[in-house]
Scaffold this active site. Structure first.
Site, PDB file in Angstrom:
ATOM      1  N   LEU A 186       0.833  -1.205   0.000  1.00 63.87           N
ATOM      2  CA  LEU A 186       0.000   0.000   0.000  1.00 63.87           C
ATOM      3  C   LEU A 186       0.868   1.255   0.000  1.00 63.87           C
ATOM      4  O   LEU A 186       1.839   1.351   0.749  1.00 63.87           O
ATOM      5  CB  LEU A 186      -0.900  -0.009   1.234  1.00 63.87           C
ATOM      6  CG  LEU A 186      -1.895   1.142   1.375  1.00 63.87           C
ATOM      7  CD1 LEU A 186      -2.940   1.095   0.275  1.00 63.87           C
ATOM      8  CD2 LEU A 186      -2.575   1.074   2.758  1.00 63.87           C
ATOM      9  N   HIS A 189       0.580  -5.490   1.048  1.00 60.31           N
ATOM     10  CA  HIS A 189      -0.530  -5.697   0.105  1.00 60.31           C
ATOM     11  C   HIS A 189      -0.033  -6.323  -1.201  1.00 60.31           C
ATOM     12  O   HIS A 189      -0.826  -6.853  -1.980  1.00 60.31           O
ATOM     13  CB  HIS A 189      -1.230  -4.371  -0.187  1.00 60.31           C
ATOM     14  CG  HIS A 189      -2.588  -4.549  -0.788  1.00 60.31           C
ATOM     15  ND1 HIS A 189      -3.349  -3.493  -1.239  1.00 60.31           N
ATOM     16  CD2 HIS A 189      -3.332  -5.658  -1.028  1.00 60.31           C
ATOM     17  CE1 HIS A 189      -4.493  -3.941  -1.716  1.00 60.31           C
ATOM     18  NE2 HIS A 189      -4.508  -5.253  -1.590  1.00 60.31           N
ATOM     19  N   ASP A 191      11.239  -2.527   8.165  1.00 58.89           N
ATOM     20  CA  ASP A 191      12.515  -3.246   8.141  1.00 58.89           C
ATOM     21  C   ASP A 191      12.526  -4.336   7.075  1.00 58.89           C
ATOM     22  O   ASP A 191      13.555  -4.609   6.456  1.00 58.89           O
ATOM     23  CB  ASP A 191      12.782  -3.927   9.493  1.00 58.89           C
ATOM     24  CG  ASP A 191      12.995  -2.950  10.633  1.00 58.89           C
ATOM     25  OD1 ASP A 191      13.380  -1.801  10.365  1.00 58.89           O
ATOM     26  OD2 ASP A 191      12.773  -3.347  11.787  1.00 58.89           O
ATOM     27  N   ASP A 215      20.460  -9.054   8.071  1.00 63.78           N
ATOM     28  CA  ASP A 215      20.219  -7.939   7.166  1.00 63.78           C
ATOM     29  C   ASP A 215      19.028  -8.282   6.283  1.00 63.78           C
ATOM     30  O   ASP A 215      19.012  -9.336   5.627  1.00 63.78           O
ATOM     31  CB  ASP A 215      21.473  -7.715   6.306  1.00 63.78           C
ATOM     32  CG  ASP A 215      21.355  -6.513   5.385  1.00 63.78           C
ATOM     33  OD1 ASP A 215      20.230  -6.011   5.194  1.00 63.78           O
ATOM     34  OD2 ASP A 215      22.391  -6.091   4.840  1.00 63.78           O
ATOM     35  N   ILE A 224      18.077   1.032   8.153  1.00 66.74           N
ATOM     36  CA  ILE A 224      18.218   0.936   9.610  1.00 66.74           C
ATOM     37  C   ILE A 224      17.352  -0.221  10.100  1.00 66.74           C
ATOM     38  O   ILE A 224      16.151  -0.263   9.846  1.00 66.74           O
ATOM     39  CB  ILE A 224      17.782   2.241  10.300  1.00 66.74           C
ATOM     40  CG1 ILE A 224      18.627   3.413   9.817  1.00 66.74           C
ATOM     41  CG2 ILE A 224      17.879   2.112  11.814  1.00 66.74           C
ATOM     42  CD1 ILE A 224      18.149   4.769  10.308  1.00 66.74           C
ATOM     43  N   ASP A 234      15.622   4.708  14.112  1.00 71.75           N
ATOM     44  CA  ASP A 234      14.648   4.681  13.013  1.00 71.75           C
ATOM     45  C   ASP A 234      13.432   5.513  13.405  1.00 71.75           C
ATOM     46  O   ASP A 234      12.704   5.172  14.343  1.00 71.75           O
ATOM     47  CB  ASP A 234      14.236   3.237  12.721  1.00 71.75           C
ATOM     48  CG  ASP A 234      13.461   3.110  11.415  1.00 71.75           C
ATOM     49  OD1 ASP A 234      12.820   4.094  10.987  1.00 71.75           O
ATOM     50  OD2 ASP A 234      13.502   2.016  10.815  1.00 71.75           O
TER      51      ASP A 234
END
Length: 311
Positions: free
Chosen positions: A39, A106, A279, A294, A287, A237
């Site tokens: 979205l 989405h 993330d 990762d 971040i 963040d």
């Protein structure tokens, strides 16, 4: 027999430690990878793309990667039809017979629709925090906007304008693809998701949180998923506080916008990464939790997984 061998090869791969040998071809899948945003997705804003650095890193490991153009906000079916048109363009451009679809949020239902309607064009579906059983955040917003009310109309106008602004800022201009934020909200609600699942059930577990979805469906498409199960993951963040608040809507493990159980589809790689909803696509600006994998590497490893089973 072929189906049995494919499943055996997949299971063997899943229990084999990953290596980075032949790194330049580590993610070189047989079929192109198509990334599909969620979205309010965008191309790039101030040189920051939605899948931050992920297409580049995948390509650097040998993958052929495309990022789909679909409406930033619309129903799963409308976005799915747009994706089918984009897939045709990829097949024509690449000369491939199929594509590997990876969708976030989405983008999960969007790629499921494409695979259900045209499985002959799709080798695999990978849902990243896909809203496969709805989101309680969407339910709360939907409950606050009475169907057909003036407030719903105003909210739709505001969010549609926001989506158009994102398109303009990203440099793509306002696309010809229709924007309908209320249709998107309905699709992301629990009720809308249940209706969607009844029509396009491939890869789903037998019940909510059962985690028993089929990795290889009868339509010949492989199904995978992963998601995060944390909300506040890094004090640096700026998006984390908001996701920590939205995460309070859930009484279960979630990434701030989608519960871990809702994300389950096909073979669940993990549903508890210490990642929140941003993330998972390496936002904001890469971040993430200091002691978690990762996010980019998760995508690269999935590409290698697909490569190893001939996809």
């Amino acid at each position: 027999m072929k189906r049995t061998l494919l499943i055996a090869a997949l299971l063997a791969f899943l229990i084999t430690p990953f290596t980075q040998a032949n790194a330049s071809t580590y993610a070189k899948t047989q079929y192109p990878i198509v990334l599909v945003h969620g979205l309010f997705g965008f191309d790039d804003v101030l040189w920051v793309d939605y899948f931050y650095k992920i297409p580049y890193k995948l390509a650097n490991k040998g993958a052929t990667v495309y990022t789909a153009t679909v409406s930033p906000a619309n129903s799963s079916e409308v976005r799915g039809e747009q994706l089918l048109g984009y897939i045709d363009q990829v097949l024509a451009h690449s000369g491939a017979d199929k594509v590997n679809l990876i969708g976030h949020s989405h983008g999960g239902p969007t790629i499921r629709y494409a695979a259900s309607v045209a499985p002959e064009k799709v080798a695999s579906v990978t849902s990243v925090a896909g809203v496969n059983h709805g989101s309680k955040v969407a339910d709360i917003v939907r409950a606050g906007l009475q169907d057909g009310s003036t407030l719903e109309g105003v909210a739709g106008t505001v969010f549609n304008a926001f989506a158009n602004v994102l398109e303009l800022v990203s440099g793509s201009g306002i696309s010809a693809l229709p924007t309908d934020s209320i249709a998107a909200l309905n699709s992301l609600s629990t009720q809308g998701s249940q209706s969607f699942n009844a029509r396009y059930p491939e890869g789903l577990p037998s019940s909510y949180c059962a985690n028993d979805g089929k990795v290889l469906e009868d339509n010949g498409v492989f199904y995978f998923s992963w998601s995060g199960g944390s909300t506040y993951t890094n004090v640096l963040d700026v998006a984390d506080p908001l996701l920590a608040v939205t995460g309070l809507a859930f009484g279960e493990k979630n990434d701030g916008l989608v519960s871990s159980c809702s994300s389950q589809l096909g073979y669940v790689i993990r549903d508890d990464y210490r990642m929140n909803h941003l993330d998972e696509v390496n936002q904001t600006l890469g971040i993430h939790h200091l002691f978690e994998t990762d996010p980019v590497q998760v995508f690269i490893t999935q590409a290698n997984r697909l490569k190893s089973i001939g996809l």
